[in-house]
Write a protein that holds these residues in place. Structure first.
Motif, PDB file in Angstrom:
ATOM      1  N   VAL A  38       0.873  -1.166   0.000  1.00 26.19           N
ATOM      2  CA  VAL A  38       0.000   0.000   0.000  1.00 26.19           C
ATOM      3  C   VAL A  38       0.912   1.217   0.000  1.00 26.19           C
ATOM      4  O   VAL A  38       1.727   1.395   0.899  1.00 26.19           O
ATOM      5  CB  VAL A  38      -0.938   0.020   1.230  1.00 26.19           C
ATOM      6  N   ARG A  39       0.766   2.017  -1.052  1.00 27.47           N
ATOM      7  CA  ARG A  39       1.658   3.155  -1.273  1.00 27.47           C
ATOM      8  C   ARG A  39       0.850   4.446  -1.287  1.00 27.47           C
ATOM      9  O   ARG A  39      -0.251   4.489  -1.822  1.00 27.47           O
ATOM     10  CB  ARG A  39       2.343   2.964  -2.632  1.00 27.47           C
ATOM     11  N   VAL A  40       1.445   5.500  -0.741  1.00 23.71           N
ATOM     12  CA  VAL A  40       0.917   6.854  -0.863  1.00 23.71           C
ATOM     13  C   VAL A  40       1.953   7.652  -1.622  1.00 23.71           C
ATOM     14  O   VAL A  40       3.151   7.541  -1.368  1.00 23.71           O
ATOM     15  CB  VAL A  40       0.620   7.475   0.517  1.00 23.71           C
ATOM     16  N   ARG A  41       1.468   8.463  -2.556  1.00 24.66           N
ATOM     17  CA  ARG A  41       2.393   9.151  -3.457  1.00 24.66           C
ATOM     18  C   ARG A  41       1.893  10.553  -3.743  1.00 24.66           C
ATOM     19  O   ARG A  41       0.698  10.777  -3.869  1.00 24.66           O
ATOM     20  CB  ARG A  41       2.452   8.329  -4.744  1.00 24.66           C
ATOM     21  N   ILE A  42       2.862  11.459  -3.845  1.00 24.38           N
ATOM     22  CA  ILE A  42       2.578  12.801  -4.352  1.00 24.38           C
ATOM     23  C   ILE A  42       3.294  12.927  -5.689  1.00 24.38           C
ATOM     24  O   ILE A  42       4.500  12.677  -5.790  1.00 24.38           O
ATOM     25  CB  ILE A  42       3.038  13.898  -3.373  1.00 24.38           C
TER      26      ILE A  42
END
Length: 158
Positions: A38-42
């Motif tokens: 599970v990745r969060v990216r800007i």
């Protein structure tokens, strides 16, 4: 179901820079389990959360959703495993109209440059630009999610 079909390669040279667009990425992981990440990216001024399943060859389930930029920043700062992955991604459209994504990593992964191509099917044919080197699709060290546990600067055999 969302599906990602992707191959990864090392990069020889910098020719891709002349005909590509470059954007800054900052990403972190909430989960790096072998069964799922599970990745969060800007990306620029947009936030995303992505859930990826276990690889089956060059394919795996993938679901990606846009989230508010401020929330993406808060999750990266407060909840994601460290270190955070930072990189510049170059988007390069090759002569066969296939799109290559070339990641130039920063921080603890400086010096690592990886090109990826997403394919419509596992058997899709494509031509490689001259600057494409060795394929590393099957080498888990090159997964972004593994670069937080084993950054490029710690690799002994490179």
């Amino acid at each position: 179901m969302g599906k990602e079909i992707e191959r990864k390669f090392l990069v020889n040279g910098t020719e891709y820079r002349t005909n590509s667009n470059k954007i800054y990425y900052k990403q972190g992981y909430l989960s790096v389990d072998k069964e799922r990440t599970v990745r969060v990216r800007i990306v620029g001024k947009q936030g995303f959360i992505t859930i990826k399943g276990k690889n089956n060859g060059i394919s795996r389930p993938e679901y990606e959703y846009e989230i508010p930029l401020t929330e993406a920043g808060e999750i990266l700062d407060n909840l994601c495993l460290k270190p955070i992955i930072e990189k510049y991604r170059h988007i390069y459209r090759h002569s066969d109209n296939m799109v290559w994504e070339i990641d130039e990593f920063l921080g603890d992964n400086t010096g690592l440059i990886v090109a990826e191509i997403e394919l419509p099917t596992e058997t899709s044919l494509f031509t490689k630009p001259d600057w494409i080197g060795k394929e590393v699709t099957d080498d888990p060290r090159y997964y972004n999610s593994n670069l937080i546990r084993n950054p490029f600067c710690q690799w002994q055999d490179i």
